[in-house]
Design a protein around this motif. Structure first.
Motif, PDB file in Angstrom:
ATOM      1  N   UNK A 198       4.763  -1.243  12.100  1.00 30.66           N
ATOM      2  CA  UNK A 198       5.973  -1.759  12.715  1.00 30.66           C
ATOM      3  C   UNK A 198       6.717  -2.812  11.921  1.00 30.66           C
ATOM      4  N   UNK A 199       6.158  -3.298  10.826  1.00 32.59           N
ATOM      5  CA  UNK A 199       6.815  -4.320  10.016  1.00 32.59           C
ATOM      6  C   UNK A 199       7.539  -3.661   8.846  1.00 32.59           C
ATOM      7  N   UNK A 200       8.848  -3.971   8.717  1.00 30.53           N
ATOM      8  CA  UNK A 200       9.665  -3.360   7.656  1.00 30.53           C
ATOM      9  C   UNK A 200       9.522  -4.135   6.351  1.00 30.53           C
ATOM     10  N   UNK A 201       9.389  -3.354   5.273  1.00 30.07           N
ATOM     11  CA  UNK A 201       9.330  -3.897   3.916  1.00 30.07           C
ATOM     12  C   UNK A 201      10.279  -3.068   3.064  1.00 30.07           C
ATOM     13  N   UNK A 202      10.970  -3.689   2.129  1.00 33.47           N
ATOM     14  CA  UNK A 202      11.816  -2.960   1.186  1.00 33.47           C
ATOM     15  C   UNK A 202      11.152  -3.010  -0.174  1.00 33.47           C
ATOM     16  N   UNK A 203      10.849  -1.830  -0.706  1.00 37.72           N
ATOM     17  CA  UNK A 203      10.232  -1.730  -2.029  1.00 37.72           C
ATOM     18  C   UNK A 203      11.306  -1.524  -3.081  1.00 37.72           C
ATOM     19  N   UNK A 204      11.148  -2.180  -4.216  1.00 39.13           N
ATOM     20  CA  UNK A 204      12.020  -1.990  -5.370  1.00 39.13           C
ATOM     21  C   UNK A 204      11.140  -1.562  -6.536  1.00 39.13           C
ATOM     22  N   UNK A 205      11.719  -1.078  -7.634  1.00 46.35           N
ATOM     23  CA  UNK A 205      10.896  -0.562  -8.739  1.00 46.35           C
ATOM     24  C   UNK A 205       9.800  -1.542  -9.166  1.00 46.35           C
ATOM     25  N   UNK A 206       8.594  -0.993  -9.271  1.00 49.18           N
ATOM     26  CA  UNK A 206       7.439  -1.790  -9.667  1.00 49.18           C
ATOM     27  C   UNK A 206       6.646  -2.326  -8.483  1.00 49.18           C
ATOM     28  N   UNK A 207       7.209  -2.270  -7.268  1.00 50.41           N
ATOM     29  CA  UNK A 207       6.497  -2.724  -6.069  1.00 50.41           C
ATOM     30  C   UNK A 207       5.531  -1.641  -5.600  1.00 50.41           C
ATOM     31  N   UNK A 208       4.504  -2.084  -4.886  1.00 53.77           N
ATOM     32  CA  UNK A 208       3.575  -1.137  -4.287  1.00 53.77           C
ATOM     33  C   UNK A 208       3.248  -1.584  -2.870  1.00 53.77           C
ATOM     34  N   UNK A 209       2.785  -0.656  -2.074  1.00 51.98           N
ATOM     35  CA  UNK A 209       2.382  -0.927  -0.702  1.00 51.98           C
ATOM     36  C   UNK A 209       1.046  -0.251  -0.448  1.00 51.98           C
ATOM     37  N   UNK A 210       0.176  -0.940   0.278  1.00 49.28           N
ATOM     38  CA  UNK A 210      -1.119  -0.358   0.636  1.00 49.28           C
ATOM     39  C   UNK A 210      -1.122  -0.063   2.130  1.00 49.28           C
ATOM     40  N   UNK A 211      -1.645   1.095   2.467  1.00 50.75           N
ATOM     41  CA  UNK A 211      -1.739   1.531   3.857  1.00 50.75           C
ATOM     42  C   UNK A 211      -3.187   1.931   4.099  1.00 50.75           C
ATOM     43  N   UNK A 212      -3.831   1.265   5.042  1.00 47.79           N
ATOM     44  CA  UNK A 212      -5.235   1.554   5.372  1.00 47.79           C
ATOM     45  C   UNK A 212      -5.324   2.038   6.810  1.00 47.79           C
ATOM     46  N   UNK A 213      -5.255   3.333   6.996  1.00 52.44           N
ATOM     47  CA  UNK A 213      -5.337   3.921   8.337  1.00 52.44           C
ATOM     48  C   UNK A 213      -4.397   3.199   9.295  1.00 52.44           C
ATOM     49  N   UNK A 214      -3.204   2.882   8.811  1.00 54.11           N
ATOM     50  CA  UNK A 214      -2.195   2.196   9.608  1.00 54.11           C
ATOM     51  C   UNK A 214      -1.016   3.136   9.832  1.00 54.11           C
ATOM     52  N   UNK A 215      -0.275   2.906  10.900  1.00 50.99           N
ATOM     53  CA  UNK A 215       0.906   3.726  11.138  1.00 50.99           C
ATOM     54  C   UNK A 215       1.997   3.296  10.165  1.00 50.99           C
ATOM     55  N   UNK A 216       2.769   4.293   9.712  1.00 44.02           N
ATOM     56  CA  UNK A 216       3.877   3.978   8.827  1.00 44.02           C
ATOM     57  C   UNK A 216       4.980   5.019   8.960  1.00 44.02           C
ATOM     58  N   UNK A 217       6.149   4.620   8.549  1.00 41.24           N
ATOM     59  CA  UNK A 217       7.305   5.504   8.424  1.00 41.24           C
ATOM     60  C   UNK A 217       8.152   4.957   7.294  1.00 41.24           C
TER      61      UNK A 217
END
Length: 193
Positions: free
Chosen positions: A154-173
């Motif tokens: 439910x928390x929005x993040x904006x990724x730009x080139x070189x960024x990464x995001x980790x998802x551990x059995x979490x909901x995402x869209x």
């Protein structure tokens, strides 16, 4: 053609088929299906499917289409084009994914037999996924180019080139409300496609 050349060609073709069975097995298991489930839905015997998964037998083209439909993957995913299961050329990636309009996903991994898979995703401008995804995986999304909005729990993040995001059995869209494509590499463990 020399005899040695024919043998090398035959070996390359048999190596391609080796990964078909392993990929089918990985896809079947990731969907919680037994050999019997798939065989019944295809109108085939468990023995036939077992031989396909062990690369003893190769399915006919019509069977490949039925397997792809049953496993909800593009038929091209069942046709490995990697070089001996080691190299995947840019123009040889296999299309995979859920077939969302505006999202192109290709398998960067040579096959689906590792403990993880690597996906090359291109998000067209304006494309979004409004429903949340929740899978029993660990994932890393690395943004190569463009910008991509991603909601994790439910928390929005904006990724730009070189960024990464980790998802551990979490909901995402995700969404790409921007005017350029966003390109990301996803590492997913265990494989889900």
């Amino acid at each position: 053609m020399r005899v040695g050349e024919a043998r090398l060609s035959d070996t390359a073709e048999s190596l391609k088929s080796i990964y078909l069975g392993a990929d089918l097995r990985a896809l079947r298991k990731s969907r919680g299906l037994t050999l019997q489930d798939v065989a019944d839905r295809l109108g085939k015997s468990v023995g036939w499917l077992s031989q396909v998964e062990r690369d003893i037998s190769r399915p006919e083209d019509a069977d490949m289409v039925h397997l792809a439909d049953l496993l909800d993957v593009p038929v091209g995913l069942l046709t490995p084009v990697s070089e001996e299961g080691v190299i995947v050329r840019k123009d040889g990636r296999r299309a995979i994914g859920e077939r969302i309009a505006g999202l192109t996903e290709e398998l960067v991994s040579p096959d689906l037999t590792d403990a993880f898979e690597v996906i090359h995703s291109t998000f067209a401008p304006g494309v979004s996924r409004s429903d949340e995804v929740l899978r029993p995986t660990q994932e890393i999304a690395y943004l190569v180019s463009g910008r991509l909005d991603i909601w994790i729990n439910g928390t929005r993040h904006t990724l730009t080139p070189g960024d990464s995001a980790r998802i551990r059995a979490q909901s995402f869209r995700w969404a790409n409300p921007y005017d350029v494509p966003a390109i990301a590499l996803w590492v997913i463990a265990p494989p889900v496609y």
